[in-house]
Scaffold this active site. Structure first.
Site, PDB file in Angstrom:
ATOM      1  CG  ASP A  72      -1.870  -2.398   7.565  1.00 51.14           C
ATOM      2  OD1 ASP A  72      -2.953  -2.297   8.172  1.00 51.14           O
ATOM      3  OD2 ASP A  72      -1.579  -1.682   6.582  1.00 51.14           O
ATOM      4  CE  LYS A 128      -9.922   0.015   3.611  1.00 49.42           C
ATOM      5  NZ  LYS A 128      -9.578   0.676   2.403  1.00 49.42           N
ATOM      6  CD1 TRP A 132      -2.709   1.596   0.533  1.00 48.37           C
ATOM      7  CD2 TRP A 132      -1.963   1.909   2.622  1.00 48.37           C
ATOM      8  NE1 TRP A 132      -3.412   2.639   1.080  1.00 48.37           N
ATOM      9  CE2 TRP A 132      -2.974   2.856   2.366  1.00 48.37           C
ATOM     10  CE3 TRP A 132      -1.350   1.913   3.875  1.00 48.37           C
ATOM     11  CZ2 TRP A 132      -3.389   3.795   3.307  1.00 48.37           C
ATOM     12  CZ3 TRP A 132      -1.760   2.845   4.817  1.00 48.37           C
ATOM     13  CH2 TRP A 132      -2.771   3.772   4.530  1.00 48.37           C
TER      14      TRP A 132
HETATM   15  N1  KET Z   1      -3.528  -0.511   5.431  1.00 54.05           N
HETATM   16  C1  KET Z   1      -3.812  -0.961   4.191  1.00 54.05           C
HETATM   17  C2  KET Z   1      -3.114  -2.165   3.679  1.00 54.05           C
HETATM   18  C3  KET Z   1      -4.771  -0.289   3.431  1.00 54.05           C
HETATM   19  O1  KET Z   1      -5.048  -0.773   2.229  1.00 54.05           O
HETATM   20  C4  KET Z   1      -5.404   0.866   3.936  1.00 54.05           C
HETATM   21  C5  KET Z   1      -6.359   1.611   3.115  1.00 54.05           C
HETATM   22  C6  KET Z   1      -5.076   1.265   5.235  1.00 54.05           C
HETATM   23  C7  KET Z   1      -4.122   0.559   5.938  1.00 54.05           C
HETATM   24  C8  KET Z   1      -5.660   2.453   5.906  1.00 54.05           C
HETATM   25  O2  KET Z   1      -7.005   2.556   5.974  1.00 54.05           O
HETATM   26  P1  KET Z   1      -7.712   3.504   7.037  1.00 54.05           P
HETATM   27  O3  KET Z   1      -8.819   4.139   6.291  1.00 54.05           O
HETATM   28  O4  KET Z   1      -6.717   4.494   7.546  1.00 54.05           O
HETATM   29  O5  KET Z   1      -8.168   2.600   8.110  1.00 54.05           O
HETATM   30  N2  KET Z   1      -6.429   1.477   1.865  1.00 54.05           N
HETATM   31  C9  KET Z   1      -7.391   2.072   0.937  1.00 54.05           C
HETATM   32  C10 KET Z   1      -7.731   3.487   1.187  1.00 54.05           C
HETATM   33  C11 KET Z   1      -6.572   4.434   1.236  1.00 54.05           C
HETATM   34  O6  KET Z   1      -5.673   4.375   0.401  1.00 54.05           O
HETATM   35  O7  KET Z   1      -6.575   5.253   2.157  1.00 54.05           O
HETATM   36  C12 KET Z   1      -6.905   1.821  -0.486  1.00 54.05           C
HETATM   37  O8  KET Z   1      -5.823   1.256  -0.685  1.00 54.05           O
HETATM   38  O9  KET Z   1      -7.641   2.171  -1.430  1.00 54.05           O
END
Ligand code: KET
Length: 458
Positions: free
Chosen positions: A268, A304, A187
């Site tokens: 993560d 999610k 990511w």
């Molecule tokens: N870790 C991973 C692997 C991840 O894909 C995301 C979010 C997060 C942490 C953080 O999510 P949060 O909303 O802070 O709980 N991924 C999606 C959204 C983004 O990029 O913020 C994505 O990859 O589309």
């Protein structure tokens, strides 16, 4: 422009009235005088036209590029085409293409709203105690020995990202090894989060483009060659962006390698429940590591799996060797959090705690979660079938083999930009598509676009 507010100086508060004014009046007097002077001074200095930007103290600032993932939504929002489709950000959509608020979340929010005993006081630096305890149970399992022995410290975080950042800052400040190994690819935000936290980012091999699967040998070699003590970031499940996870047997070998080299695992967990539809199955890799008695960090996100994206609710847990160490670690986590955002928000964590605490609500949640995971799996099959039906060149079986929210298609940046330009389909330039953004209505449009891109763009 709003006219400046002019306070009438009151005789009661004039400076020579101090002989009979009570002290509070004297204070008001001073404040009023200050206000009048201030406003009058400002009104003299207000220029009727905006100053040229070259006069700005920020004139040298260079425009930054949009974020590689969230910038896709910015571009999508600007597109006026009725057929536009956003497969960029990993955010769940219904079959109608709409964002989803889970029924169980709506219900709990209603309860919270009507509960007159609730207030909006600051919550502790580490967050809501119930939320923290229940989050640890959710990820490590209710019968986890580490929890029973009080060896886990959990703090509420600003969703997954904030929890990763707090963990990163804590390690940079207190851990003896400042290098963190990230899977290649990962990511995109991981790199920035950990670099800005003060760690040095390196990578380990993870994905083999040729097989569109795991480069297991490369992974073991790279972790085997990492300096003892290094931190290793592991996606707990549903690896982003590849959708490729190790099998449980492979996880066991990874665990042995990590422990034998005294590496420090940092999980993560942004997609618990989204990979298999089961919260417990998706937490299995982490539980393998906890079971050996060793130490680790884990960042959780409820964005999610509870659809709480904008509520920013997550947790950071650190599993330690003893309760004493865990409590000292927690005292230092508070020193990381307090100057960063002081204390976390109350609303999202209250929703999560209410759901995790109540058996019926919890069951309802797992059913809704499974339905989301199943819809994504169904989209994989539909897209695969649609490409097969078109005779699109290539082996597309990875679409159904990969798991979680994303398919790592193998499309190159030129093909992606072709699909955006000609078909108004928005996705990240690495060829990742969010399967959660797809629906039965839009599959054929996507399949047409992929077919055209593959056959027309090298
Ligand atoms: N870790 C991973 C692997 C991840 O894909 C995301 C979010 C997060 C942490 C953080 O999510 P949060 O909303 O802070 O709980 N991924 C999606 C959204 C983004 O990029 O913020 C994505 O990859 O589309």
């Amino acid at each position: 422009m709003r006219p400046p507010v002019i306070l009438e100086p009151s005789t009661t508060y004039s400076s020579n009235s101090s002989s009979y004014s009570p002290s509070s009046d004297r204070r008001l007097n001073t404040i009023a005088k200050h206000f009048v002077n201030h406003v009058q001074m400002d009104s003299h200095n207000i220029s009727p036209s905006p100053t040229a930007s070259s006069d700005s103290v920020f004139a040298q600032i260079v425009r930054a590029p949009e974020d590689a993932i969230l910038g896709v939504t910015v571009a999508y929002n600007k597109d006026t085409s009725p057929i536009k489709l956003n497969l960029g950000v990993g955010a769940y959509r219904t079959e109608e293409g709409k964002p989803l608020v889970l029924d169980v979340v709506r219900r709990v929010e209603h309860q919270l709203f009507t509960d007159g005993s609730r207030n909006k006081e600051y919550i502790p630096i580490v967050g809501l105690a119930d939320f923290n305890k229940l989050s640890a149970k959710l990820i490590f399992g209710a019968d986890s020995p580490a929890i029973q022995e009080n060896r886990v410290t959990t703090v509420q975080g600003l969703s997954g990202t904030g929890s990763l950042r707090v963990g990163g800052e804590f390690l940079a400040k207190h851990y003896h090894e400042r290098v963190i190994y990230l899977p290649q690819p990962t990511w995109g935000n991981h790199i920035k989060v950990f670099t800005l936290a003060g760690l040095t980012v390196k990578t380990y091999r993870y994905y083999a483009p040729a097989t569109r699967g795991l480069d297991f040998q490369g992974l073991l070699e790279d972790l085997g060659a990492a300096p003892s003590g290094s931190v290793v970031l592991l996606h707990a499940c549903a690896h982003n962006p590849t959708g490729v996870d190790p099998t449980l047997e492979q996880w066991e070998q990874i665990r042995q390698m990590i422990r034998s080299k005294s590496l420090l695992p940092f999980f993560d967990s942004a997609y618990q429940g989204f990979a298999s539809g089961s919260l417990d199955a998706d937490a299995q890799p982490i539980r393998l590591f906890v079971a050996d008695g060793g130490e680790l960090l884990a960042a959780q996100s409820y964005a999610k799996n509870m659809g709480l994206y904008g509520e920013r609710v997550g947790a950071l847990s650190i599993v330690c060797k003893s309760a004493d160490v865990a409590s000292r670690v927690e005292s230092q986590l508070k020193l990381v959090i307090r100057p960063m955002y002081s204390s976390p928000p109350i609303h999202g964590a209250s929703i999560v705690a209410a759901i995790l605490k109540d058996r019926d609500l919890y069951n309802e949640w797992t059913i809704e979660l499974k339905a989301m995971a199943d819809r994504i799996i169904n989209m994989r099959q539909q897209l695969f079938d649609a490409l097969r039906a078109r005779g699109t060149p290539g082996d597309w079986s990875h679409i159904i083999k990969q798991i979680g929210m994303f398919t790592f298609t193998g499309l190159n940046p030129e093909q992606v930009s072709f699909m955006t330009k000609e078909y108004h389909i928005y996705m990240t330039s690495d060829g990742r598509i969010s399967m959660a953004g797809l629906s039965s209505r839009t599959v054929s449009h996507l399949a047409d676009a992929i077919h055209a891109a593959v056959t027309q763009v090298a």
